[in-house]
Write a protein that holds these residues in place. Sequence first.
Motif, PDB file in Angstrom:
ATOM      1  N   PHE A 190       0.842  -1.184   0.000  1.00 36.09           N
ATOM      2  CA  PHE A 190       0.000   0.000   0.000  1.00 36.09           C
ATOM      3  C   PHE A 190       0.881   1.238   0.000  1.00 36.09           C
ATOM      4  CE2 PHE A 190      -3.353  -2.867   1.216  1.00 36.09           C
ATOM      5  CZ  PHE A 190      -4.484  -2.271   0.686  1.00 36.09           C
ATOM      6  N   GLU A 191       0.532   2.175  -0.862  1.00 38.73           N
ATOM      7  CA  GLU A 191       1.193   3.473  -0.914  1.00 38.73           C
ATOM      8  C   GLU A 191       0.101   4.521  -1.042  1.00 38.73           C
ATOM      9  OE1 GLU A 191       3.925   3.470  -4.232  1.00 38.73           O
ATOM     10  OE2 GLU A 191       4.862   1.607  -3.566  1.00 38.73           O
ATOM     11  N   ASP A 192       0.024   5.397  -0.053  1.00 35.52           N
ATOM     12  CA  ASP A 192      -0.979   6.476  -0.056  1.00 35.52           C
ATOM     13  C   ASP A 192      -2.394   5.950  -0.272  1.00 35.52           C
ATOM     14  OD1 ASP A 192       1.042   8.440   0.308  1.00 35.52           O
ATOM     15  OD2 ASP A 192       1.454   8.417  -1.849  1.00 35.52           O
ATOM     16  N   GLY A 193      -2.733   4.831   0.388  1.00 35.62           N
ATOM     17  CA  GLY A 193      -4.081   4.288   0.317  1.00 35.62           C
ATOM     18  C   GLY A 193      -4.405   3.526  -0.948  1.00 35.62           C
ATOM     19  N   VAL A 194      -3.399   3.267  -1.780  1.00 35.91           N
ATOM     20  CA  VAL A 194      -3.580   2.534  -3.035  1.00 35.91           C
ATOM     21  C   VAL A 194      -2.747   1.258  -2.956  1.00 35.91           C
ATOM     22  CG1 VAL A 194      -3.225   2.587  -5.538  1.00 35.91           C
ATOM     23  CG2 VAL A 194      -3.937   4.663  -4.339  1.00 35.91           C
ATOM     24  N   LEU A 195      -3.344   0.125  -3.337  1.00 31.38           N
ATOM     25  CA  LEU A 195      -2.602  -1.126  -3.371  1.00 31.38           C
ATOM     26  C   LEU A 195      -1.896  -1.235  -4.715  1.00 31.38           C
ATOM     27  CD1 LEU A 195      -1.751  -3.853  -2.221  1.00 31.38           C
ATOM     28  CD2 LEU A 195      -3.933  -4.804  -3.036  1.00 31.38           C
ATOM     29  N   HIS A 196      -0.571  -1.337  -4.653  1.00 27.89           N
ATOM     30  CA  HIS A 196       0.252  -1.474  -5.858  1.00 27.89           C
ATOM     31  C   HIS A 196       0.744  -2.915  -5.951  1.00 27.89           C
ATOM     32  CE1 HIS A 196       0.605   2.846  -6.807  1.00 27.89           C
ATOM     33  NE2 HIS A 196       0.464   2.986  -5.503  1.00 27.89           N
ATOM     34  N   LEU A 197       0.473  -3.531  -7.079  1.00 30.28           N
ATOM     35  CA  LEU A 197       0.929  -4.892  -7.357  1.00 30.28           C
ATOM     36  C   LEU A 197       2.056  -4.782  -8.385  1.00 30.28           C
ATOM     37  CD1 LEU A 197      -2.567  -6.589  -7.763  1.00 30.28           C
ATOM     38  CD2 LEU A 197      -1.159  -6.469  -5.694  1.00 30.28           C
TER      39      LEU A 197
ATOM     40  N   LYS B 191     -12.004   0.062   0.177  1.00 28.61           N
ATOM     41  CA  LYS B 191     -12.371   0.505  -1.182  1.00 28.61           C
ATOM     42  C   LYS B 191     -11.185   1.184  -1.882  1.00 28.61           C
ATOM     43  CE  LYS B 191     -16.790  -0.616  -0.986  1.00 28.61           C
ATOM     44  NZ  LYS B 191     -16.964  -2.032  -0.969  1.00 28.61           N
ATOM     45  N   SER B 192     -10.001   0.632  -1.643  1.00 28.70           N
ATOM     46  CA  SER B 192      -8.770   1.182  -2.217  1.00 28.70           C
ATOM     47  C   SER B 192      -8.665   0.825  -3.693  1.00 28.70           C
ATOM     48  CB  SER B 192      -7.547   0.608  -1.504  1.00 28.70           C
ATOM     49  OG  SER B 192      -7.590   0.871  -0.133  1.00 28.70           O
ATOM     50  N   ARG B 193      -8.049   1.713  -4.431  1.00 32.55           N
ATOM     51  CA  ARG B 193      -7.731   1.411  -5.823  1.00 32.55           C
ATOM     52  C   ARG B 193      -6.644   0.340  -5.837  1.00 32.55           C
ATOM     53  NH1 ARG B 193      -5.520   6.526  -7.980  1.00 32.55           N
ATOM     54  NH2 ARG B 193      -5.413   5.415  -9.948  1.00 32.55           N
ATOM     55  N   VAL B 194      -6.643  -0.481  -6.869  1.00 34.08           N
ATOM     56  CA  VAL B 194      -5.626  -1.512  -7.040  1.00 34.08           C
ATOM     57  C   VAL B 194      -4.963  -1.264  -8.389  1.00 34.08           C
ATOM     58  CG1 VAL B 194      -5.127  -3.987  -7.143  1.00 34.08           C
ATOM     59  CG2 VAL B 194      -6.963  -3.141  -5.657  1.00 34.08           C
ATOM     60  N   ILE B 195      -3.643  -1.049  -8.329  1.00 29.00           N
ATOM     61  CA  ILE B 195      -2.878  -0.677  -9.519  1.00 29.00           C
ATOM     62  C   ILE B 195      -1.824  -1.738  -9.795  1.00 29.00           C
ATOM     63  CG2 ILE B 195      -1.337   1.061 -10.549  1.00 29.00           C
ATOM     64  CD1 ILE B 195      -4.047   2.270  -9.981  1.00 29.00           C
ATOM     65  N   VAL B 196      -1.734  -2.178 -11.039  1.00 30.17           N
ATOM     66  CA  VAL B 196      -0.673  -3.073 -11.490  1.00 30.17           C
ATOM     67  C   VAL B 196       0.450  -2.199 -12.021  1.00 30.17           C
ATOM     68  CG1 VAL B 196      -0.044  -4.776 -13.242  1.00 30.17           C
ATOM     69  CG2 VAL B 196      -2.207  -4.982 -12.023  1.00 30.17           C
TER      70      VAL B 196
ATOM     71  N   SER C 192       1.615   0.932 -16.092  1.00 29.52           N
ATOM     72  CA  SER C 192       0.725   0.737 -14.945  1.00 29.52           C
ATOM     73  C   SER C 192      -0.715   0.918 -15.404  1.00 29.52           C
ATOM     74  CB  SER C 192       1.060   1.703 -13.806  1.00 29.52           C
ATOM     75  OG  SER C 192       0.737   3.018 -14.160  1.00 29.52           O
ATOM     76  N   PHE C 193      -1.630   0.238 -14.719  1.00 33.75           N
ATOM     77  CA  PHE C 193      -3.050   0.410 -14.977  1.00 33.75           C
ATOM     78  C   PHE C 193      -3.834  -0.054 -13.769  1.00 33.75           C
ATOM     79  CE2 PHE C 193      -2.011  -3.761 -16.684  1.00 33.75           C
ATOM     80  CZ  PHE C 193      -3.034  -4.568 -16.206  1.00 33.75           C
ATOM     81  N   GLU C 194      -5.048   0.462 -13.644  1.00 32.30           N
ATOM     82  CA  GLU C 194      -5.916   0.120 -12.529  1.00 32.30           C
ATOM     83  C   GLU C 194      -6.759  -1.108 -12.872  1.00 32.30           C
ATOM     84  OE1 GLU C 194      -9.221   2.160  -9.558  1.00 32.30           O
ATOM     85  OE2 GLU C 194      -8.190   3.386 -11.039  1.00 32.30           O
ATOM     86  N   LEU C 195      -6.986  -1.948 -11.868  1.00 31.94           N
ATOM     87  CA  LEU C 195      -7.858  -3.108 -12.056  1.00 31.94           C
ATOM     88  C   LEU C 195      -9.303  -2.643 -11.930  1.00 31.94           C
ATOM     89  CD1 LEU C 195      -6.004  -5.935 -10.083  1.00 31.94           C
ATOM     90  CD2 LEU C 195      -5.785  -5.267 -12.483  1.00 31.94           C
TER      91      LEU C 195
END
Length: 123
Positions: A12-19, A75-80, A86-89
Amino acid sequence: MRKIIEFNESKFEDGVLHLHTEQDDLIKGIKPAGQIIADSERFAFVYLAENEEEFVYLYLDESIWGQLKKALEEKSRVIVKSKEESFELEGFHEELDYLISNIEGNGNYGDEMVKKVETAFID
């Protein structure tokens, strides 16, 4: 042959899950398809993405389910992310919620998968 993307880091970075993945060659040119399926043999959720020719399977293995649960709850955004792309799921929350509710108590997914999902997301 299936194109499979696996993640070597998730945080998690700034409330966003980064994969994070190092599979830059597979990430280029793909777009989210907005659907998640289960792979009961590998105990994973699989987010479907696509390029111009085929589906690409993004494996969300059991090792990151704790972070997926947190992303659902918050309800965090999930980003690849790869080194260059990069793109959001898209549709992540709705799809994963639906799939979890389908798996709960449903032996069609295999007893071990049901147990793991219930322990990680429901209990």
